[in-house]
Design an enzyme around this catalytic site. Structure first.
Site, PDB file in Angstrom:
ATOM      1  CG  ASP A 111      -1.782   1.255   1.585  1.00 17.08           C
ATOM      2  OD1 ASP A 111      -2.140   1.578   0.024  1.00 17.08           O
ATOM      3  OD2 ASP A 111      -3.106   1.541   2.896  1.00 17.08           O
ATOM      4  N   GLY A 125       0.556 -10.030   4.531  1.00 18.22           N
ATOM      5  CA  GLY A 125       1.673  -9.194   4.535  1.00 18.22           C
ATOM      6  C   GLY A 125       1.771  -9.146   6.719  1.00 18.22           C
TER       7      GLY A 125
END
Length: 166
Positions: A34, A119
Site C-alpha cells: 500500500d 503481509g
C-alpha cells in the site's frame, strides 16, 4: 479465463492495465505494498483516494495510476487474519472477485495482484494462495486476458508456483 503468470519483484514497476493495492479501509496509504504504491504513484493518488471515502473489507474501488506504469490502481481491503473463524476466507475471496469485476467493468486486459492479506494482516500464504488462484480460474468471460501474481519474496513465489504447478 485470463492466463495466469507469476512475477517476483516490485508491483509498482509493472506496465499493466491495473495493479491491485492491498489497501487498508481508509485507502489513504499505509505500509507494505500500500505504501509502496502510494509513494510510486505520487500525491495525486492520495487526493483521488480521499474522494472515495474509504472501502469496506472485501470490496474494491478503482483509481487512475497517476505516476505508475499501470493505468489504474484497484484498491481492495483484505481481511486481518484472526485464526480463520471470522469469515477471512470468504472476505479474501471477495477481494479477488470484486477486483476482477472492476477490471472487467472498465474493459481492462491485464491485472497484477499482490498476495493480499499475507503481509502485516497475517493471513497464511499457504491458505491465501489457493483462494486467489481459484478466483482467477473461476472468473467468467470478460476483456481480461492476463492476471499476474506478484510475489514479494521467494517463499511466497514457491507457494504460488506449487499451486499453479509451474
Amino acid at each position: 479465463m485470463p492466463s495466469i503468470e507469476l512475477y517476483q519483484g516490485d508491483i509498482t514497476q509493472l506496465a499493466v492495465d491495473a495493479i491491485v493495492n492491498a489497501a487498508n479501509n481508509s485507502l489513504l496509504g499505509g505500509g507494505g505494498v500500500d505504501g509502496a504504491i502510494h509513494r510510486a504513484a505520487g500525491p495525486d493518488l492520495l487526493v483521488e483516494c480521499r474522494a472515495l471515502k474509504g472501502c469496506e473489507t472485501g470490496q474494491a474501488k478503482i483509481t487512475k495510476g497517476h505516476r505508475l506504469k499501470a493505468k489504474h490502481v484497484i484498491h481492495t481491503v483484505g481481511p486481518v487474519w484472526s485464526g480463520g473463524s471470522r469469515n477471512e476466507d470468504e472476505l479474501l475471496s471477495l477481494c479477488y472477485k470484486n477486483s476482477l469485476q472492476l477490471a472487467a467493468q472498465n474493459g481492462l486486459h491485464s491485472i497484477a495482484f499482490p498476495s493480499i492479506s499475507t503481509g502485516v494482516y497475517g493471513f497464511p500464504v499457504e491458505r491465501a494462495a489457493p483462494i486467489a488462484v481459484r478466483e482467477i480460474r473461476n472468473f467468467g468471460e470478460s476483456s481480461l486476458e492476463k492476471a499476474i501474481f506478484v510475489c514479494f519474496d521467494s517463499a511466497t513465489m514457491d507457494v504460488y508456483r506449487k499451486i499453479l504447478k509451474l
